[in-house]
Each structure stands twice: as structure tokens, then as C-alpha cells.
Design a protein around this motif. Sequence first.
Motif, PDB file in Angstrom:
ATOM      1  N   GLU A  66      37.278  43.964  81.641  1.00 41.02           N
ATOM      2  CA  GLU A  66      38.227  45.728  80.739  1.00 41.02           C
ATOM      3  C   GLU A  66      39.089  45.025  79.943  1.00 41.02           C
ATOM      4  N   THR A  67      38.886  43.850  79.553  1.00 46.49           N
ATOM      5  CA  THR A  67      40.810  43.489  78.877  1.00 46.49           C
ATOM      6  C   THR A  67      39.745  43.577  77.542  1.00 46.49           C
ATOM      7  N   LYS A  68      40.195  44.020  76.443  1.00 47.31           N
ATOM      8  CA  LYS A  68      40.554  44.612  74.985  1.00 47.31           C
ATOM      9  C   LYS A  68      39.695  43.382  74.250  1.00 47.31           C
ATOM     10  N   ALA A  69      38.578  42.849  73.420  1.00 48.83           N
ATOM     11  CA  ALA A  69      38.645  41.861  72.089  1.00 48.83           C
ATOM     12  C   ALA A  69      39.026  42.136  71.785  1.00 48.83           C
ATOM     13  N   TYR A  70      40.034  41.254  70.187  1.00 56.57           N
ATOM     14  CA  TYR A  70      40.604  41.839  69.284  1.00 56.57           C
ATOM     15  C   TYR A  70      40.086  41.344  68.256  1.00 56.57           C
ATOM     16  N   HIS A  71      39.969  41.214  66.797  1.00 57.09           N
ATOM     17  CA  HIS A  71      39.048  41.341  66.637  1.00 57.09           C
ATOM     18  C   HIS A  71      39.769  40.500  64.098  1.00 57.09           C
ATOM     19  N   GLY A  72      41.409  40.631  64.849  1.00 53.02           N
ATOM     20  CA  GLY A  72      41.789  40.634  63.787  1.00 53.02           C
ATOM     21  C   GLY A  72      42.349  39.255  63.370  1.00 53.02           C
ATOM     22  N   GLU A  73      43.590  39.491  62.630  1.00 55.06           N
ATOM     23  CA  GLU A  73      43.651  37.836  61.678  1.00 55.06           C
ATOM     24  C   GLU A  73      44.702  37.462  63.310  1.00 55.06           C
ATOM     25  N   ILE A  74      45.068  35.749  62.778  1.00 53.91           N
ATOM     26  CA  ILE A  74      45.470  35.094  63.796  1.00 53.91           C
ATOM     27  C   ILE A  74      46.841  34.256  62.723  1.00 53.91           C
ATOM     28  N   ASP A  75      48.098  34.466  63.548  1.00 52.27           N
ATOM     29  CA  ASP A  75      49.015  34.116  62.891  1.00 52.27           C
ATOM     30  C   ASP A  75      48.591  32.041  62.627  1.00 52.27           C
ATOM     31  N   MET A  76      49.357  32.081  64.308  1.00 49.30           N
ATOM     32  CA  MET A  76      49.114  30.807  65.020  1.00 49.30           C
ATOM     33  C   MET A  76      48.304  31.192  66.412  1.00 49.30           C
ATOM     34  N   THR A  77      47.440  29.491  65.787  1.00 50.89           N
ATOM     35  CA  THR A  77      46.237  29.351  67.078  1.00 50.89           C
ATOM     36  C   THR A  77      47.496  27.802  67.914  1.00 50.89           C
ATOM     37  N   ILE A  78      47.365  28.257  69.150  1.00 58.25           N
ATOM     38  CA  ILE A  78      47.798  26.053  70.138  1.00 58.25           C
ATOM     39  C   ILE A  78      46.026  26.671  70.493  1.00 58.25           C
ATOM     40  N   ILE A  79      46.074  24.628  70.294  1.00 59.96           N
ATOM     41  CA  ILE A  79      44.360  24.001  71.059  1.00 59.96           C
ATOM     42  C   ILE A  79      44.926  23.378  71.858  1.00 59.96           C
ATOM     43  N   PRO A  80      43.607  23.404  72.854  1.00 59.47           N
ATOM     44  CA  PRO A  80      43.369  22.318  73.614  1.00 59.47           C
ATOM     45  C   PRO A  80      42.826  21.012  72.987  1.00 59.47           C
ATOM     46  N   LEU A  81      44.074  19.118  73.840  1.00 61.72           N
ATOM     47  CA  LEU A  81      43.137  18.476  73.463  1.00 61.72           C
ATOM     48  C   LEU A  81      43.187  17.965  74.561  1.00 61.72           C
ATOM     49  N   LEU A  82      42.766  16.349  74.125  1.00 63.84           N
ATOM     50  CA  LEU A  82      42.219  15.359  74.928  1.00 63.84           C
ATOM     51  C   LEU A  82      43.777  14.970  74.068  1.00 63.84           C
ATOM     52  N   ALA A  83      43.418  14.346  73.204  1.00 66.56           N
ATOM     53  CA  ALA A  83      44.243  12.991  73.001  1.00 66.56           C
ATOM     54  C   ALA A  83      44.714  13.502  70.912  1.00 66.56           C
ATOM     55  N   PHE A  84      45.250  13.067  70.115  1.00 66.93           N
ATOM     56  CA  PHE A  84      44.767  13.298  68.424  1.00 66.93           C
ATOM     57  C   PHE A  84      45.663  11.834  68.136  1.00 66.93           C
ATOM     58  N   ASP A  85      45.561  12.247  66.819  1.00 65.86           N
ATOM     59  CA  ASP A  85      46.084  10.962  66.327  1.00 65.86           C
ATOM     60  C   ASP A  85      47.070  11.022  65.254  1.00 65.86           C
ATOM     61  N   GLN A  86      47.907   9.797  64.814  1.00 64.17           N
ATOM     62  CA  GLN A  86      48.711   9.749  63.370  1.00 64.17           C
ATOM     63  C   GLN A  86      48.233  11.327  62.434  1.00 64.17           C
ATOM     64  N   LYS A  87      47.446  11.198  62.083  1.00 62.52           N
ATOM     65  CA  LYS A  87      46.399  12.182  60.699  1.00 62.52           C
ATOM     66  C   LYS A  87      46.360  13.204  61.154  1.00 62.52           C
ATOM     67  N   GLY A  88      46.141  13.619  62.727  1.00 67.08           N
ATOM     68  CA  GLY A  88      46.132  14.547  63.148  1.00 67.08           C
ATOM     69  C   GLY A  88      44.393  15.319  63.559  1.00 67.08           C
ATOM     70  N   ASN A  89      43.431  14.079  63.773  1.00 65.51           N
ATOM     71  CA  ASN A  89      42.688  14.852  64.449  1.00 65.51           C
ATOM     72  C   ASN A  89      42.838  14.684  66.003  1.00 65.51           C
TER      73      ASN A  89
END
Length: 189
Positions: A110-133
Motif C-alpha cells: 500500500e506504500t506509494k512508489a517514488y520516481h523523482g530526484e534523490i538529493d542524498m542517499t544513505i548507503i549500507p556497507l560492511l566496510a569502506f576504504d580510505q578512497k571511498g570504495n
Amino acid sequence: MLKDEIRKKSLLQRSQLSEEAFKELNKKLLQQFMQLDFTSVKTIHIFLPIIKKREPDTFLLINWLEQNHPEIKILVSKADFAQNLMENYIYAGKQQLKINSYGIPEPDSETKAYHGEIDMTIIPLLAFDQKGNRVGYGKGFYDRFLAGMNTQKIGLSLFDAIDEIKDVNLDDIKLDACITPQKLIIFKN
């Protein structure tokens, strides 16, 4: 280190956190999140946590946004595991969520889908390195989701950066920043 080795190490590191330590790290993540500049953010995509995998509690971030920035539209995703794709939905509260077979909270039908622009995305991860990978679970959901999208890409990590992810692919999307319990790290990509 290679991604497979990083995944195993990161999952083990998370699983060894006491409940008290996990809650404290999440409170500190929220404190760092609150330091972001939201002045030009109209929409923000936030992943919902897989509790059994000890992912950061993004409901703390959502609750804070709802109280302090009610003008920002919060988006969450629903995954299509057959195609390894995601679609955005407007967050309508915990009562509109159901847990899928992978333990991921998702919007109900019943939740409404969204198809517009996204200004900020908070991304899940297990790990990241010093270069942003980043290293995720290996299905490439967020790499496909973010491809060609003009959004601030911000990781959320319970732990500090590792030195280097050795097997980065051309399709891997780099982070613009990563929030840890201690600081906000900005990458120069």
C-alpha cells in the motif's frame, strides 16, 4: 584485502559487538549524521537495517529527520531479488513495513512508489576504504541503483576505514562521504 575476506571479517566484527556497544555506536552515528548539511536536501533515501546482521539502526536517523526536518521526503527501498534491482517508496512509518525473507524491512504493497530526484542517499556497507570504495554483500544492488544518479552518496559504518579494497570493479560506485561513530569522512573523488 579482497572483498570476500573483508565481508567475513566485517560480519564477524559486527556479531561480536555486545548489545550495549552496538547501541552506543548507533547513538554516536546519529550524532555524526546530525552534523550533515540538510539545507538543500528535499529527498533522502535511507536503507532500512537488517537487524540480524547488526546493520546500523537507521530508524534513529529517520526519527530524527521526521522531528527536525519534516520538510524532507524520506525514501526507502524494496528489492527485486530476481533482477537484483531496487525501487524507491515514500516512507510512511514502521506500521507500513514488513520483513521480507532476507530479514530486510520493506514497504508494504500500500506504500506509494517514488520516481523523482534523490538529493542524498544513505548507503549500507560492511566496510569502506580510505578512497571511498565500499564493500556490501556482493549483489551490486546499490551500485546499479546509484549508477547515473546525481545524489550525495553517504555510507554509514560502525567501524573506521580499512586501508584498501584491492578488488574494486569499474562498476563499483564510490562514496562521497562516510559517517562513522567518530567522524564524518569526506572523499575527494
